[in-house]
Design an enzyme around this catalytic site. Sequence first.
Site, PDB file in Angstrom:
ATOM      1  N   GLU A   1      -5.319  -3.345 -15.589  1.00  0.00           N
ATOM      2  CA  GLU A   1      -3.944  -3.794 -15.329  1.00  0.00           C
ATOM      3  C   GLU A   1      -3.081  -2.665 -14.783  1.00  0.00           C
ATOM      4  OE1 GLU A   1      -1.208  -6.188 -18.310  1.00  0.00           O
ATOM      5  OE2 GLU A   1      -0.888  -4.047 -18.588  1.00  0.00           O
TER       6      GLU A   1
ATOM      7  N   TYR B   1       3.325  -6.628 -10.509  1.00  0.00           N
ATOM      8  CA  TYR B   1       2.344  -6.714 -11.591  1.00  0.00           C
ATOM      9  C   TYR B   1       1.008  -7.113 -10.988  1.00  0.00           C
ATOM     10  CZ  TYR B   1      -0.133  -8.295 -15.737  1.00  0.00           C
ATOM     11  OH  TYR B   1      -1.077  -8.451 -16.732  1.00  0.00           O
TER      12      TYR B   1
END
Length: 378
Positions: free
Chosen positions: A189, A101
């Site tokens: 992201e 992530y």
Amino acid sequence: MKLLEYEAKEIAKKYGIPIPQGILIERPEQVNEAIEELGLPVVLKAQVPVAGRGKAGGVKLAKDPDEALEKAEQLFSMEIKGYPVLSVLVEKAENIKRELYLSFTIDRANRRIIMLASGEGGMEIEELAKEKPEAIIKLPIEPEIGLKAHEAREVGKKIGLSGNDLRQFEHIAKSMYKIFIDYDAELVESNPLAITDRGLVALDFRMIVDDNAIFRHPELEAARERELTETEKVAIRYGFFYVELDGDIGIIGNGAGLTMATMDVVNYYGGKPPNFLDIGVGARRDRVKAAVRLLLRNPRVKVIFVNIFGGITLASEVALGIVEALKETEIKKPIVARIVGTAEEEGKKILQEAGIPLFESMDEAAKEAVRIAKEVAA
Ligand code: GDP
Ligand code: MN
């Protein structure tokens, strides 16, 4: 403003971030051509501006053409969190070894852009944040300096990367930070940023751009158009400022400050505005008319509260706009008004003749609007 995945990925690609090879389709049948070019297996991804598509069934793997067509048909018939699926990104499936992530966002409390990274990316990231927050590494970034290479590398090491993966991570982090700055983003992201057979690949990429900065990015115009409601388009055409909310007391003010204060007063007396509507400086009757008509047509609006403090804006023009809107529209709704300032007497006279109740103070007018809204609702 949220970009769709394929829009965000086009930007990622320009900044040298590895992404899967993909083709956007707008009808299920087009999946065949996409497969011919990409090969199999493919991943089909619904293009909707929401997080958590995977869990909602919006991401599907297909191993052969029949399965791909069937799943494409399924996706196009879906609605995900209120968004109908109008396009699907077909991507060549990657072989995932590990999901990471990586994101950049704004830490408002510390007035810093912050980098967040984890060695345990994927669809359970929210749960991870709750249950194992220490698995998410946070790096506040010094605004004057930007993201330093060695800092990005440190974070990469902390999430368990080394060698080529680590070098690539550093490059991707720096590129994402650059995108964040260049696009006035609120969020950039990648989840998952996957370790694959061919190194790190941003399997998913999301971007949210600050609405107030969109004018600096004319290339994002298409994305902006898509996000606007019909009502917001009318507002732009006539030059007033409009934001849709979910109450029932329609508000029209002039100037952002007065309009917000009007909303506060309505809230204070127990009402809820369905909108922010600022007619701006020096509005003439046409703009006012368009604004009033917009609120008359909004089914949620039970009563309209007009609060004008005339300076450059003439109270008489506002009054004429209101009266003309009422004449031309079949929908009738109660209106209360408080109008002071330039051309006040003339404005008041026009409204009085049209039978619109006038108030000297904003408080009195707000109380009356709240009372009427309750009465209509009962
Ligand atoms: P989101 O749910 O909207 O965040 O959608 P993602 O694009 O992140 O996809 C959800 C999940 O699908 C990912 O976490 C992956 O596990 C899986 N996925 C996406 N692309 C691929 C791929 O190319 N290959 C494989 N094997 N899985 C994928
Ligand atoms: Mn994702």
